[in-house]
Write an enzyme that holds these catalytic residues in place. Structure first.
Site, mmCIF file in Angstrom:
data_model
loop_
_atom_site.group_PDB
_atom_site.id
_atom_site.type_symbol
_atom_site.label_atom_id
_atom_site.label_comp_id
_atom_site.label_asym_id
_atom_site.label_seq_id
_atom_site.Cartn_x
_atom_site.Cartn_y
_atom_site.Cartn_z
ATOM 1 C CB ALA A 111 40.835 -22.326 28.645
ATOM 2 N NE ARG B 268 42.631 -23.045 25.106
ATOM 3 C CZ ARG B 268 42.317 -23.187 23.821
ATOM 4 N NH1 ARG B 268 42.481 -24.337 23.225
ATOM 5 N NH2 ARG B 268 41.822 -22.186 23.133
ATOM 6 C CE LYS C 35 34.438 -21.123 23.211
ATOM 7 N NZ LYS C 35 35.764 -20.489 23.363
ATOM 8 C CB VAL D 59 31.340 -8.024 28.189
ATOM 9 C CG1 VAL D 59 31.377 -7.025 29.334
ATOM 10 C CG2 VAL D 59 30.769 -9.349 28.651
ATOM 11 C CB CYS E 170 41.798 -1.120 40.649
ATOM 12 S SG CYS E 170 42.360 0.249 39.615
ATOM 13 C CB CYS F 295 45.134 -18.965 23.515
ATOM 14 S SG CYS F 295 45.141 -18.692 25.275
#
Ligand SMILES: [Zn+2]
Length: 339
Positions: free
Chosen positions: A34, A66, A81, A105, A166, A183
């Site tokens: 989102a 969303r 995506k 990642v 940071c 979510c």
């Protein structure tokens, strides 16, 4: 410069010079859910020259409420995506060069992903990747913009290595897995996505045009349902911080990557080989088609076995839906993909 950007150029703080800088910028967008989809659209419309979008997942119908860049046909076709975002951006603004990277990642690829980027913008949904991003960005001196949203609330801050705190200066330890709402457990409404994303993207624009004095310099918190806004002004970095104070990059230098991860709240487990592979998806689909009903596209193979649904990507990763049990997922992987 074409008329497309004329209204943005009229905005004095950007102007012609700022627009030129945007057109020559390269931004890494980590996670294209989102927040990420919203960042991608705004950055592409603003004329960011190069966008590198990395995401490990594919579009599902539950995303469409969303995740603004995606449409029903993307969910129907199970498009990754990153690819669906690149396709949509090409329709909105064909000028930016968009790299779509379908990957998880981790510390083996983060260096390569950041290389050559002026800025990193956070669109992920988990702290594991954010702490890794924080390490990598601090180490490489790259500014990154943290953002998170769930339910009706969200948080953001802009991290300029060694100038601002940071992520670890503020949140020393990563929250325990399962301790924060997601979510998929607490739900999320789109207006909070829009606010957090807008705050992140405008900071990105300020950084890219070099207007550092206009950055908010804060930890921002919004709750759109309870009408709450907090702005905690931040000072300088914390000298005791493990990451930016002591230069210990725990997440970046971690010995091994976890082979599997439970995807929080999704009743799904991701299985990732320690080193990314290059699977021949057509051959895999061919092997599978005698035992299960297989759907295949250029990017992934998907099939169902009993109550489980398995999606295998070209880099060797798989997402097993229908379980949060790692060993079940691993044995599915071993049986159908082989490892
Ligand atoms: Zn720090």
């Amino acid at each position: 410069m074409n008329e497309r950007y004329s209204r943005q150029i009229l905005f004095r703080e950007i102007g012609r010079e700022g627009q030129e800088k945007l057109l020559n910028s390269r931004v890494l967008l980590v996670g294209c859910g989102a927040l990420g989809a919203s960042h991608a659209e705004m950055l592409a419309r603003a004329g960011i020259g190069k966008l590198r979008i990395v995401d490990r997942d594919f579009v599902e119908y539950t995303n469409l409420q969303r995740q603004t860049l995606f449409k029903e046909s993307d969910a129907e076709n199970r498009l990754p995506k990153a690819v669906a975002a690149r396709n949509r951006i090409a329709e909105i603004n064909s000028e930016p060069q968009v790299e779509a990277i379908i990957a998880d990642v981790n510390n083996s690829n983060i260096g390569q992903l950041i290389a050559g980027c002026d800025l990193v913008i956070d669109g992920t949904d988990n702290f594991q990747v954010r702490y890794l991003l924080n390490d990598a960005c601090v180490k490489n001196g790259v500014t990154w913009i943290y953002g998170a949203a769930v339910s009706s609330y969200g948080t953001t801050m802009t991290i300029i290595p060694h100038k601002t705190p940071c992520l670890r200066c503020i949140f020393d330890e990563m929250p325990d897995a399962g301790s924060s709402p997601t979510c998929d457990t607490a739900g999320v409404i789109m207006p909070i996505i829009a606010i957090v994303s807008a705050t992140q993207v405008v900071e990105a624009l300020k950084v890219l045009v070099g207007d550092f004095d206009s950055l908010h310099g804060s930890l921002m918190h919004f709750d759109v349902w309870s009408n709450d806004r907090q702005r905690i002004k931040l000072g300088g970095p914390n000298a005791d911080c493990k990451c930016c104070g002591q230069g210990v990059y725990e997440f970046l230098d971690a010995e091994s990557q976890e082979f599997s991860a439970v995807l929080c709240g999704r009743n799904a487990v991701q299985i990732a080989p320690p080193r990314s592979a290059e699977l021949d998806l057509a051959a895999l689909a061919d092997r599978l088609k005698f035992s299960v009903a297989v759907r295949v596209n250029e990017y992934l193979v998907r099939f169902a076995v009993g109550e489980y649904e398995m999606t295998v990507f070209r880099d060797g990763r798989a997402i097993v839906k229908g379980t949060d049990d790692v060993s079940t997922a691993r044995s599915m992987y071993a049986r159908y993909v082989g490892s």
